[in-house]
Write a protein that holds these residues in place. Structure first.
Motif, PDB file in Angstrom:
ATOM      1  N   SER A  10       0.827  -1.197   0.000  1.00 14.65           N
ATOM      2  CA  SER A  10       0.000   0.000   0.000  1.00 14.65           C
ATOM      3  C   SER A  10       0.869   1.259   0.000  1.00 14.65           C
ATOM      4  CB  SER A  10      -0.895  -0.005   1.241  1.00 14.65           C
ATOM      5  OG  SER A  10      -1.394   1.273   1.512  1.00 14.65           O
ATOM      6  N   ALA A  11       0.581   2.176  -0.909  1.00  9.36           N
ATOM      7  CA  ALA A  11       1.308   3.453  -0.949  1.00  9.36           C
ATOM      8  C   ALA A  11       1.068   4.232   0.338  1.00  9.36           C
ATOM      9  CB  ALA A  11       0.861   4.268  -2.156  1.00  9.36           C
ATOM     10  N   ASP A  12      -0.128   4.147   0.886  1.00 13.51           N
ATOM     11  CA  ASP A  12      -0.430   4.852   2.138  1.00 13.51           C
ATOM     12  C   ASP A  12       0.466   4.389   3.282  1.00 13.51           C
ATOM     13  OD1 ASP A  12      -2.429   6.388   0.995  1.00 13.51           O
ATOM     14  OD2 ASP A  12      -4.024   4.982   1.551  1.00 13.51           O
ATOM     15  N   TYR A  13       0.732   3.090   3.338  1.00 17.42           N
ATOM     16  CA  TYR A  13       1.610   2.561   4.385  1.00 17.42           C
ATOM     17  C   TYR A  13       2.986   3.219   4.300  1.00 17.42           C
ATOM     18  CZ  TYR A  13       4.920  -0.433   6.760  1.00 17.42           C
ATOM     19  OH  TYR A  13       5.934  -0.889   7.556  1.00 17.42           O
ATOM     20  N   TRP A  14       3.554   3.284   3.102  1.00 15.45           N
ATOM     21  CA  TRP A  14       4.904   3.818   2.947  1.00 15.45           C
ATOM     22  C   TRP A  14       4.954   5.322   3.172  1.00 15.45           C
ATOM     23  CZ3 TRP A  14       8.602   0.674   3.686  1.00 15.45           C
ATOM     24  CH2 TRP A  14       8.414  -0.666   3.407  1.00 15.45           C
ATOM     25  N   VAL A  15       3.896   6.032   2.832  1.00 19.32           N
ATOM     26  CA  VAL A  15       3.839   7.475   3.128  1.00 19.32           C
ATOM     27  C   VAL A  15       3.838   7.679   4.640  1.00 19.32           C
ATOM     28  CG1 VAL A  15       2.386   9.536   2.991  1.00 19.32           C
ATOM     29  CG2 VAL A  15       2.762   8.131   0.955  1.00 19.32           C
ATOM     30  N   ARG A  16       3.016   6.907   5.359  1.00 18.66           N
ATOM     31  CA  ARG A  16       2.990   7.007   6.826  1.00 18.66           C
ATOM     32  C   ARG A  16       4.341   6.588   7.414  1.00 18.66           C
ATOM     33  NH1 ARG A  16      -1.858   4.461   6.113  1.00 18.66           N
ATOM     34  NH2 ARG A  16      -1.031   2.534   6.994  1.00 18.66           N
ATOM     35  N   ARG A  19       6.812   9.468   7.086  1.00 17.99           N
ATOM     36  CA  ARG A  19       6.461  10.680   7.824  1.00 17.99           C
ATOM     37  C   ARG A  19       6.335  10.486   9.331  1.00 17.99           C
ATOM     38  NH1 ARG A  19       1.916  13.279   3.807  1.00 17.99           N
ATOM     39  NH2 ARG A  19       3.370  13.827   2.152  1.00 17.99           N
TER      40      ARG A  19
END
Length: 79
Positions: A10-16, A19
Motif C-alpha cells: 500500500s502506498a499509504d503505508y509507505w507514506v505514513r 512521515r
C-alpha cells in the motif's frame, strides 16, 4: 504497527512510514524486555548497532552485531 502482507504493498503505508516518528529506542527496549539478547543489523553502515547498544547502555547481557559492509559483497561480509 505491524505490517501485514497486503499493507506492505500500500502506498499509504509507505507514506505514513516515511512521515511518522521513528521509535527505535522504544522498540529496542521492548525487544530486550521480552528476552531478546541478540540484535543483528543488516544495513551497510552499522549505525543502528551502535544506537541499540547505547539505548541498552550495558544494563543487559545483550550483543549487537553489524553484518554487512558497503565495501564488501553481502555473502562475504555475512560469513
Amino acid at each position: 504497527g505491524i505490517a501485514g502482507p497486503g499493507l506492505l504493498c500500500s502506498a499509504d503505508y509507505w507514506v505514513r512510514h516515511v512521515r511518522a516518528t521513528v521509535r527505535f529506542a522504544d522498540g529496542v527496549r521492548a525487544l530486550a524486555g521480552a528476552g531478546v539478547n541478540a540484535f543483528l543489523e543488516l544495513g551497510p553502515d552499522g549505525v543502528l548497532t551502535g544506537m541499540a547498544a547505547r539505548v541498552l547502555d550495558g544494563g543487559q547481557d545483550v550483543v549487537s552485531v553489524p553484518v554487512l559492509r558497503k565495501d564488501r559483497a553481502e555473502e562475504g561480509a555475512l560469513l
